[in-house]
Design a protein around this motif. Structure first.
Motif, PDB file in Angstrom:
ATOM      1  N   ARG A   5       0.829  -1.200   0.000  1.00  0.00           N
ATOM      2  CA  ARG A   5       0.000   0.000   0.000  1.00  0.00           C
ATOM      3  C   ARG A   5       0.873   1.263   0.000  1.00  0.00           C
ATOM      4  O   ARG A   5       0.539   2.254  -0.655  1.00  0.00           O
ATOM      5  CB  ARG A   5      -0.942  -0.004   1.200  1.00  0.00           C
ATOM      6  CG  ARG A   5      -2.086  -1.023   1.074  1.00  0.00           C
ATOM      7  CD  ARG A   5      -2.880  -1.158   2.364  1.00  0.00           C
ATOM      8  NE  ARG A   5      -3.439   0.126   2.779  1.00  0.00           N
ATOM      9  CZ  ARG A   5      -4.588   0.626   2.342  1.00  0.00           C
ATOM     10  NH1 ARG A   5      -5.319  -0.061   1.465  1.00  0.00           N
ATOM     11  NH2 ARG A   5      -5.034   1.778   2.778  1.00  0.00           N
ATOM     12  N   GLU A   6       1.988   1.231   0.705  1.00  0.00           N
ATOM     13  CA  GLU A   6       2.904   2.365   0.692  1.00  0.00           C
ATOM     14  C   GLU A   6       3.492   2.566  -0.701  1.00  0.00           C
ATOM     15  O   GLU A   6       3.639   3.713  -1.161  1.00  0.00           O
ATOM     16  CB  GLU A   6       4.031   2.141   1.703  1.00  0.00           C
ATOM     17  CG  GLU A   6       3.587   2.174   3.151  1.00  0.00           C
ATOM     18  CD  GLU A   6       4.728   1.831   4.098  1.00  0.00           C
ATOM     19  OE1 GLU A   6       5.857   1.596   3.604  1.00  0.00           O
ATOM     20  OE2 GLU A   6       4.484   1.794   5.322  1.00  0.00           O
ATOM     21  N   ALA A  37       0.855   4.204  -2.916  1.00  0.00           N
ATOM     22  CA  ALA A  37       0.737   5.629  -2.607  1.00  0.00           C
ATOM     23  C   ALA A  37       1.895   6.425  -3.206  1.00  0.00           C
ATOM     24  O   ALA A  37       1.714   7.554  -3.699  1.00  0.00           O
ATOM     25  CB  ALA A  37       0.679   5.831  -1.094  1.00  0.00           C
ATOM     26  N   ALA A  95      -5.409   2.825  -1.305  1.00  0.00           N
ATOM     27  CA  ALA A  95      -4.091   3.346  -0.966  1.00  0.00           C
ATOM     28  C   ALA A  95      -3.690   4.543  -1.807  1.00  0.00           C
ATOM     29  O   ALA A  95      -2.684   5.198  -1.523  1.00  0.00           O
ATOM     30  CB  ALA A  95      -3.043   2.243  -1.123  1.00  0.00           C
TER      31      ALA A  95
END
Length: 296
Positions: A25-26, A29, A59
Motif C-alpha cells: 500500500r505504501e 501511494a 491506498a
C-alpha cells in the motif's frame, strides 16, 4: 460507464504480490504521488484481483487502477459484476476491469477447470456479465471493461463488446496493427517491459529479460502472438532469444522513453511500463522515480 482518465503513461507491475500488504500500500501511494495515470497488475499465483484492486484504490488518491488481467476462470460472471460494481461505486471513475482467458496450465492444473476455446469462452463470459443482476441500490454501473487481446479475433471482440484492449508483450508494430483492427474509438492500453536501472549492464539486462520471459516463452498463447509479430520457433527458447528480448524488453532510460513514445505514435492511448528490477519481489522504487521524472 465513464472511462477513467488513464493518461499517456502508467505502471504495470507484478511486484506487489511479493511484499506484505502494508508495504504494498505504501508503494502504491508512492506511485500515485509520482503522477502516473494508472497502475495495473495481473492475477496468477498471488492476490485475488478484485480484493487487490480495492486495496490499491484505497491506498491511492487519484490514479486509476486496472486489472491486467482478472482471469475469467477465477470467478463467475455474476461475482465479477458484483465486485466490479462495488468498486465503481466506492471509487467512481477510477477502476478498469481488465479481463482475460489466462493460460491452460494455470486454469487446468492450478484451478482445476477446463480451458475452453479463448474467444468463445470470453464471448460467453461477456454475455453472462451483461445478464448479471444489479440488485444493490447505487451499484448499478459497471466500470469500463477491456480485454487481454492478442489475436485478431479477440481484438474484434474487444472492439465490438468492450471499451477496448490491453495487449501484453507486444511491439510497436503490433500496436499499430491493433489500432487498425480496433478503429479510432476503443481504448488501446499496451504494456512495455523495461530495465531502466543505470547500473544494469548488458549482461544484467539480459538476465532480467531472461527471467521475465522465461515463463511466457512456454505458453502457447504468447508464442502464437509472437509468430504473428514476425518471430519464429528459434526465438522461443526458454527466456527468449536475444532478438526476442531486444524486441520486448528495453534497456536503459532513454531507450525506454523512446519505445513508449513509439507505442503512442503507433496508436496506443496509454503505455504501461513494467520495470524489471533486480529481483521479482523487490519494488524498483528508484527506477520508477527516475522513469516518472523522464516521462511525466
Amino acid at each position: 460507464m465513464t472511462t477513467p482518465p488513464l493518461g499517456r503513461f502508467g505502471i504495470w507491475t507484478g511486484v506487489l504480490d511479493g511484499v506484505p500488504l502494508g508495504e504494498a500500500r505504501e508503494v502504491v501511494a508512492e506511485l500515485d504521488e509520482q503522477g502516473w495515470g494508472s497502475l495495473w497488475f495481473g492475477e496468477a499465483y498471488g492476490r485475488e484481483a478484485m480484493t487487490a484492486a480495492q486495496a490499491w484504490l484505497g491506498a491511492s488518491r487519484r490514479m486509476a487502477i486496472g486489472t491486467g488481467i482478472a482471469s475469467i476462470y477465477a470467478r463467475d460472471a455474476v461475482s465479477t459484476a458484483a465486485a466490479a460494481r462495488t468498486l465503481e461505486a466506492a471509487y467512481p471513475g477510477r477502476f478498469v476491469l481488465g479481463l482475460g482467458v489466462s493460460h491452460a496450465p494455470l486454469v487446468e492444473r492450478m484451478r482445476g477447470h477446463s480451458y475452453g476455446r479463448p474467444v468463445t469462452a470470453m464471448r460467453e463470459f461477456l454475455d453472462a456479465l451483461d445478464r448479471a443482476p444489479a440488485a444493490v441500490p447505487g451499484e448499478q454501473s459497471l466500470p469500463p471493461v477491456v480485454l487481454a487481446a492478442l489475436g485478431p479475433r479477440m481484438l474484434g471482440l474487444a472492439r465490438d463488446r468492450t471499451a477496448g484492449a490491453h495487449p501484453y508483450l507486444v511491439t510497436p508494430e503490433y500496436t499499430a496493427g491493433a489500432r487498425a483492427e480496433l478503429g479510432a474509438g476503443p481504448l488501446l492500453v499496451v504494456e512495455q517491459a523495461a530495465v531502466v536501472d543505470p547500473d544494469a549492464d548488458g549482461d544484467e539486462w539480459r538476465r532480467r529479460a531472461h527471467d521475465h520471459l522465461n515463463i511466457y516463452t512456454g505458453l502457447p498463447n504468447y508464442r502464437g502472438s509472437w509468430v504473428r509479430q514476425g518471430f519464429s520457433d528459434d526465438d522461443f527458447v526458454r527466456g527468449g532469444s536475444d532478438r526476442l528480448k531486444a524486441a520486448l524488453v528495453t534497456h536503459g532510460l532513454e531507450t525506454t522513453v523512446a519505445r513508449a513514445h513509439e507505442h503512442l505514435d503507433a496508436g496506443a492511448d496509454t503505455v504501461l511500463i513494467q520495470v524489471l528490477g533486480p529481483a521479482v519481489a523487490v519494488p524498483p522504487r528508484s527506477d520508477w522515480a527516475a522513469l516518472a521524472h523522464a516521462l511525466l
